[in-house]
Structures are given as structure tokens and as C-alpha cells.
Motif scaffolding. Structure first.
Motif, PDB file in Angstrom:
ATOM      1  N   GLU A 219      20.194  60.722  55.599  1.00  0.00           N
ATOM      2  CA  GLU A 219      21.269  61.649  55.242  1.00  0.00           C
ATOM      3  C   GLU A 219      21.462  62.706  56.340  1.00  0.00           C
ATOM      4  O   GLU A 219      22.589  63.003  56.746  1.00  0.00           O
ATOM      5  CB  GLU A 219      20.918  62.321  53.913  1.00  0.00           C
ATOM      6  CG  GLU A 219      22.058  63.038  53.259  1.00  0.00           C
ATOM      7  CD  GLU A 219      21.653  63.577  51.898  1.00  0.00           C
ATOM      8  OE1 GLU A 219      22.311  64.527  51.481  1.00  0.00           O
ATOM      9  OE2 GLU A 219      20.702  63.065  51.282  1.00  0.00           O
ATOM     10  N   VAL A 220      20.378  63.264  56.833  1.00  0.00           N
ATOM     11  CA  VAL A 220      20.441  64.262  57.902  1.00  0.00           C
ATOM     12  C   VAL A 220      21.013  63.638  59.176  1.00  0.00           C
ATOM     13  O   VAL A 220      21.862  64.230  59.844  1.00  0.00           O
ATOM     14  CB  VAL A 220      19.047  64.882  58.164  1.00  0.00           C
ATOM     15  CG1 VAL A 220      19.046  65.712  59.438  1.00  0.00           C
ATOM     16  CG2 VAL A 220      18.613  65.719  56.977  1.00  0.00           C
ATOM     17  N   ASN A 221      20.589  62.436  59.491  1.00  0.00           N
ATOM     18  CA  ASN A 221      21.071  61.750  60.690  1.00  0.00           C
ATOM     19  C   ASN A 221      22.577  61.521  60.623  1.00  0.00           C
ATOM     20  O   ASN A 221      23.297  61.751  61.601  1.00  0.00           O
ATOM     21  CB  ASN A 221      20.324  60.421  60.862  1.00  0.00           C
ATOM     22  CG  ASN A 221      20.541  59.831  62.226  1.00  0.00           C
ATOM     23  OD1 ASN A 221      20.650  60.551  63.212  1.00  0.00           O
ATOM     24  ND2 ASN A 221      20.602  58.522  62.285  1.00  0.00           N
ATOM     25  N   ARG A 222      23.078  61.072  59.459  1.00  0.00           N
ATOM     26  CA  ARG A 222      24.528  60.872  59.296  1.00  0.00           C
ATOM     27  C   ARG A 222      25.282  62.195  59.447  1.00  0.00           C
ATOM     28  O   ARG A 222      26.349  62.241  60.052  1.00  0.00           O
ATOM     29  CB  ARG A 222      24.837  60.254  57.932  1.00  0.00           C
ATOM     30  CG  ARG A 222      24.526  58.794  57.837  1.00  0.00           C
ATOM     31  CD  ARG A 222      24.901  58.215  56.485  1.00  0.00           C
ATOM     32  NE  ARG A 222      26.235  58.520  56.019  1.00  0.00           N
ATOM     33  CZ  ARG A 222      27.358  57.908  56.429  1.00  0.00           C
ATOM     34  NH1 ARG A 222      27.264  56.953  57.318  1.00  0.00           N
ATOM     35  NH2 ARG A 222      28.521  58.247  55.943  1.00  0.00           N
ATOM     36  N   THR A 223      24.737  63.255  58.898  1.00  0.00           N
ATOM     37  CA  THR A 223      25.398  64.561  58.983  1.00  0.00           C
ATOM     38  C   THR A 223      25.412  65.077  60.417  1.00  0.00           C
ATOM     39  O   THR A 223      26.378  65.705  60.843  1.00  0.00           O
ATOM     40  CB  THR A 223      24.711  65.575  58.049  1.00  0.00           C
ATOM     41  OG1 THR A 223      24.732  65.042  56.730  1.00  0.00           O
ATOM     42  CG2 THR A 223      25.405  66.907  58.061  1.00  0.00           C
ATOM     43  N   LEU A 224      24.365  64.811  61.160  1.00  0.00           N
ATOM     44  CA  LEU A 224      24.332  65.227  62.560  1.00  0.00           C
ATOM     45  C   LEU A 224      25.334  64.435  63.400  1.00  0.00           C
ATOM     46  O   LEU A 224      25.886  64.948  64.368  1.00  0.00           O
ATOM     47  CB  LEU A 224      22.922  65.087  63.128  1.00  0.00           C
ATOM     48  CG  LEU A 224      21.895  66.088  62.591  1.00  0.00           C
ATOM     49  CD1 LEU A 224      20.509  65.741  63.105  1.00  0.00           C
ATOM     50  CD2 LEU A 224      22.273  67.512  62.947  1.00  0.00           C
ATOM     51  N   GLU A 225      25.572  63.170  63.044  1.00  0.00           N
ATOM     52  CA  GLU A 225      26.555  62.352  63.766  1.00  0.00           C
ATOM     53  C   GLU A 225      27.961  62.906  63.570  1.00  0.00           C
ATOM     54  O   GLU A 225      28.724  63.051  64.526  1.00  0.00           O
ATOM     55  CB  GLU A 225      26.521  60.903  63.265  1.00  0.00           C
ATOM     56  CG  GLU A 225      25.328  60.119  63.718  1.00  0.00           C
ATOM     57  CD  GLU A 225      25.309  58.732  63.086  1.00  0.00           C
ATOM     58  OE1 GLU A 225      26.341  58.293  62.542  1.00  0.00           O
ATOM     59  OE2 GLU A 225      24.253  58.099  63.135  1.00  0.00           O
ATOM     60  N   LEU A 226      28.313  63.172  62.316  1.00  0.00           N
ATOM     61  CA  LEU A 226      29.633  63.696  61.975  1.00  0.00           C
ATOM     62  C   LEU A 226      29.484  64.547  60.729  1.00  0.00           C
ATOM     63  O   LEU A 226      29.039  64.046  59.686  1.00  0.00           O
ATOM     64  CB  LEU A 226      30.616  62.543  61.719  1.00  0.00           C
ATOM     65  CG  LEU A 226      32.066  62.920  61.498  1.00  0.00           C
ATOM     66  CD1 LEU A 226      32.679  63.511  62.770  1.00  0.00           C
ATOM     67  CD2 LEU A 226      32.869  61.689  61.086  1.00  0.00           C
ATOM     68  N   PRO A 227      29.845  65.825  60.796  1.00  0.00           N
ATOM     69  CA  PRO A 227      29.654  66.705  59.636  1.00  0.00           C
ATOM     70  C   PRO A 227      30.396  66.198  58.396  1.00  0.00           C
ATOM     71  O   PRO A 227      31.424  65.535  58.490  1.00  0.00           O
ATOM     72  CB  PRO A 227      30.250  68.034  60.100  1.00  0.00           C
ATOM     73  CG  PRO A 227      30.294  67.960  61.573  1.00  0.00           C
ATOM     74  CD  PRO A 227      30.429  66.521  61.929  1.00  0.00           C
ATOM     75  N   LEU A 228      29.857  66.531  57.247  1.00  0.00           N
ATOM     76  CA  LEU A 228      30.384  66.073  55.969  1.00  0.00           C
ATOM     77  C   LEU A 228      31.850  66.445  55.772  1.00  0.00           C
ATOM     78  O   LEU A 228      32.629  65.651  55.258  1.00  0.00           O
ATOM     79  CB  LEU A 228      29.530  66.660  54.837  1.00  0.00           C
ATOM     80  CG  LEU A 228      29.778  66.148  53.437  1.00  0.00           C
ATOM     81  CD1 LEU A 228      29.509  64.645  53.372  1.00  0.00           C
ATOM     82  CD2 LEU A 228      28.890  66.881  52.459  1.00  0.00           C
ATOM     83  N   HIS A 229      32.258  67.625  56.187  1.00  0.00           N
ATOM     84  CA  HIS A 229      33.641  68.059  55.967  1.00  0.00           C
ATOM     85  C   HIS A 229      34.653  67.297  56.822  1.00  0.00           C
ATOM     86  O   HIS A 229      35.848  67.399  56.602  1.00  0.00           O
ATOM     87  CB  HIS A 229      33.774  69.566  56.183  1.00  0.00           C
ATOM     88  CG  HIS A 229      33.593  70.011  57.600  1.00  0.00           C
ATOM     89  ND1 HIS A 229      32.351  70.196  58.155  1.00  0.00           N
ATOM     90  CD2 HIS A 229      34.491  70.281  58.563  1.00  0.00           C
ATOM     91  CE1 HIS A 229      32.496  70.573  59.417  1.00  0.00           C
ATOM     92  NE2 HIS A 229      33.786  70.628  59.692  1.00  0.00           N
ATOM     93  N   LYS A 230      34.181  66.509  57.780  1.00  0.00           N
ATOM     94  CA  LYS A 230      35.081  65.703  58.610  1.00  0.00           C
ATOM     95  C   LYS A 230      35.124  64.245  58.165  1.00  0.00           C
ATOM     96  O   LYS A 230      35.753  63.423  58.811  1.00  0.00           O
ATOM     97  CB  LYS A 230      34.668  65.783  60.077  1.00  0.00           C
ATOM     98  CG  LYS A 230      34.899  67.142  60.680  1.00  0.00           C
ATOM     99  CD  LYS A 230      34.657  67.124  62.161  1.00  0.00           C
ATOM    100  CE  LYS A 230      34.996  68.477  62.749  1.00  0.00           C
ATOM    101  NZ  LYS A 230      34.938  68.446  64.198  1.00  0.00           N
ATOM    102  N   ARG A 231      34.465  63.915  57.094  1.00  0.00           N
ATOM    103  CA  ARG A 231      34.420  62.544  56.597  1.00  0.00           C
ATOM    104  C   ARG A 231      35.344  62.396  55.384  1.00  0.00           C
ATOM    105  O   ARG A 231      35.707  63.374  54.751  1.00  0.00           O
ATOM    106  CB  ARG A 231      32.997  62.177  56.183  1.00  0.00           C
ATOM    107  CG  ARG A 231      32.029  62.155  57.338  1.00  0.00           C
ATOM    108  CD  ARG A 231      30.634  61.827  56.838  1.00  0.00           C
ATOM    109  NE  ARG A 231      29.673  61.877  57.903  1.00  0.00           N
ATOM    110  CZ  ARG A 231      29.262  60.817  58.577  1.00  0.00           C
ATOM    111  NH1 ARG A 231      29.718  59.630  58.292  1.00  0.00           N
ATOM    112  NH2 ARG A 231      28.386  60.941  59.551  1.00  0.00           N
ATOM    113  N   MET A 232      35.684  61.154  55.068  1.00  0.00           N
ATOM    114  CA  MET A 232      36.482  60.882  53.872  1.00  0.00           C
ATOM    115  C   MET A 232      35.566  61.021  52.653  1.00  0.00           C
ATOM    116  O   MET A 232      34.547  60.332  52.571  1.00  0.00           O
ATOM    117  CB  MET A 232      37.088  59.487  53.931  1.00  0.00           C
ATOM    118  CG  MET A 232      38.194  59.371  54.942  1.00  0.00           C
ATOM    119  SD  MET A 232      38.920  57.728  55.016  1.00  0.00           S
ATOM    120  CE  MET A 232      39.632  57.589  53.384  1.00  0.00           C
TER     121      MET A 232
END
Length: 145
Positions: A12-25
Motif C-alpha cells: 500500500e505504501v509503495n503504491r502511494t509513493l508511486e502515485l498519490p491517492l488523490h491522483k488515482r481513480m
């Protein structure tokens, strides 16, 4: 710190570091999070089941909308009338889905998908098909409209 976290939290942390949550669908992220939460030993099974039901019911709504849009697209028959134009209906729908993902925006998603699909065909007319003289006439007609 990433190597020291438990596997589901590290993912979960790795995904958030790749692209922040507010920029995802949001809905795609919800599906991803369901898989992560499912692997968590401390999960609440009732909450997980509700999340899955919510995701599946919304997915069914999106499929229904796409079926309606596909019928409309086939009825106007751009594929044979304008064979040079790209068939991008699903792409247009997915684009709007990123803007209006919640169920209450169903009508808006349908209208906006239609507008973008027609704009895409118009763009193809300008980019691929028309001569300069024809495009001047076409532009005049659109401006008068």
C-alpha cells in the motif's frame, strides 16, 4: 522504512509513493485496496463483503451504461458512414468515469461520453479526412450552429 513494514502495508505504501491517492481513480483504487485488505489478517469480514458488493453493484451499473452507449453508437453508425474515424467509445467513457465515478452521475456520464465521442469523430474529420476547402465550409457550419 519500506523493507521493515508487513507485506500488505508495504504494498500500500509503495503504491502511494508511486502515485498519490488523490491522483488515482477512486473506484479503481477501491478495487486494488479490496485485494490488499483481503490479505490482512486483522480484516473485518463484514466490511470486506460490503465493499465487494458495493464495487460489484457499481461495476454492473457501468456495464449497463456502456451497453446503452454502445447501442446509441451503433444506431448512428459512424463505423460505416465515417470509416476513417477512430472507434473510441469505451475510451471516452473511461475518461468520464475518472471525472464522475459515483452512481449519482450516471446521466452525466452518458451525456459527456456522447459529447466526447462526437468531438473525437469531429477531430478525426479535421485530422484525417477533409481538404482545406471542405474544412473551411465545415468550420463555418459548426460556428453558425
Amino acid at each position: 522504512m519500506l523493507p521493515h513494514l508487513n507485506s500488505s502495508f508495504a504494498e500500500e505504501v509503495n503504491r502511494t509513493l508511486e502515485l498519490p491517492l488523490h491522483k488515482r481513480m477512486p473506484r479503481l483504487e477501491a478495487r486494488q485496496y479490496i485485494s490488499i485488505y483481503e490479505a490482512d489478517a486483522a480484516r473485518n469480514d463484514l466490511l470486506l463483503e460490503i465493499a465487494k458488493l458495493d464495487f460489484n453493484s457499481l461495476q454492473k451499473l457501468h456495464r449497463t451504461e456502456l451497453c446503452d452507449l454502445s447501442r446509441w453508437w451503433k444506431a448512428i453508425d459512424f463505423a460505416t458512414k465515417l470509416s476513417f474515424a477512430r472507434d473510441r467509445l469505451v475510451e471516452c467513457y473511461f475518461w468520464i468515469l475518472g471525472v464522475h465515478s459515483e452512481p449519482k452521475y450516471s446521466i452525466s456520464r452518458k451525456y459527456m461520453t456522447k459529447i466526447i465521442a462526437i468531438a473525437s469523430v469531429t477531430d478525426d474529420i479535421y485530422d484525417v479526412y477533409g481538404t482545406l476547402d471542405e474544412l473551411k465550409l465545415f468550420t463555418n457550419a459548426i460556428e453558425r450552429y
